[in-house]
Design a protein around this motif. Sequence first.
Motif, short mmCIF file in Angstrom:
data_model
loop_
_atom_site.label_atom_id
_atom_site.label_comp_id
_atom_site.label_asym_id
_atom_site.label_seq_id
_atom_site.Cartn_x
_atom_site.Cartn_y
_atom_site.Cartn_z
N GLY A 40 -16.04 35.66 76.78
CA GLY A 40 -16.38 36.81 77.61
C GLY A 40 -17.84 37.20 77.59
O GLY A 40 -18.59 36.88 76.65
N TYR A 41 -18.21 37.93 78.65
CA TYR A 41 -19.59 38.38 78.86
C TYR A 41 -19.66 39.89 79.07
O TYR A 41 -20.64 40.39 79.62
N PHE A 42 -18.63 40.61 78.64
CA PHE A 42 -18.59 42.06 78.83
C PHE A 42 -19.37 42.72 77.68
O PHE A 42 -18.81 43.29 76.76
N TYR A 49 -19.43 50.64 82.99
CA TYR A 49 -18.68 49.56 82.34
C TYR A 49 -17.20 49.90 82.50
O TYR A 49 -16.73 50.91 81.97
N LEU A 50 -16.48 49.06 83.24
CA LEU A 50 -15.09 49.35 83.60
C LEU A 50 -14.17 48.34 82.93
O LEU A 50 -14.36 47.12 83.08
N CYS A 51 -13.16 48.83 82.21
CA CYS A 51 -12.21 47.94 81.56
C CYS A 51 -10.80 48.51 81.71
O CYS A 51 -10.52 49.63 81.26
N GLY A 52 -9.94 47.75 82.36
CA GLY A 52 -8.57 48.22 82.57
C GLY A 52 -7.90 47.42 83.66
O GLY A 52 -8.28 46.29 83.95
N ARG A 53 -6.93 48.04 84.29
CA ARG A 53 -6.15 47.35 85.31
C ARG A 53 -6.95 47.19 86.60
O ARG A 53 -7.88 47.94 86.88
N ILE A 70 -22.60 48.04 87.98
CA ILE A 70 -21.21 47.98 87.52
C ILE A 70 -20.98 46.67 86.78
O ILE A 70 -21.34 45.59 87.26
N PHE A 71 -20.35 46.78 85.59
CA PHE A 71 -19.91 45.63 84.82
C PHE A 71 -18.41 45.80 84.60
O PHE A 71 -17.95 46.90 84.29
N ILE A 72 -17.64 44.72 84.73
CA ILE A 72 -16.18 44.86 84.69
C ILE A 72 -15.53 43.88 83.72
O ILE A 72 -16.05 42.80 83.46
#
Length: 219
Positions: free
Chosen positions: A95-97, A189-193, A213-215
């Motif tokens: 990953g790159y988050f 930074y967005l993490c979820g569904r 935006i990073f997801i």
Amino acid sequence: MLPAVRSYRTVIRHRRWLTAHTFQLEMARPDGFDFIPGQRIHLNVGEIGRDYSLVSSPRDQYLRLCIRHIPRGELTPKLLEIPIGESLRFFGPNGYFLFRASGKQPVFVATGTGIAPFVSMGLTGCRGFTLLHGIRKADERYYADVFQRAAEMYMTCITGPDPGGFESFPGRVTEYVAEALPVGEYDFYLCGRTEMIRDVTRIVDRRFPESRIFIELFF
């Protein structure tokens, strides 16, 4: 440079229930394994595998995962059945988050166990961010102690009954971003569904056009 992706063997050390439906899995950290906060591993039980973001700090002796139990799922029931002390195989880190410091205010947005990569960032010295965590019930405020120390502003967005006892927003994280977050330039930074990330992205494009935006998707 990102750490190299390799196959590792680990041993389950401990399981701890965080809520009635979510548990933390603690595993031994194999020699030579390194990662950057925000990265994940691909955990295997037999031929079945899934990606999980690490909630540990790279300085920790152990690796920890925050896992939502799916009673009829392919993997989580098996993870609960494996005895303490048994070995597992995983690949990683992936990953790159990753946190990218800039002149913009960081806003971390998560739903449920999507909070995991932000825990690792908070444990590793990331400070001054806004955290918006969407949950259904108050007991789903996973790792609140980490964010109370690390975040500049920590807001729980609750769709269930107002629990009282701490500051919260009555609604979804999407509603908070659309209605309550002050206009400005941010790094989101967005993490979820998928649905949350899609909806927040649309709101950001409309209200915060100069933001980045990073997801990280949790299916």
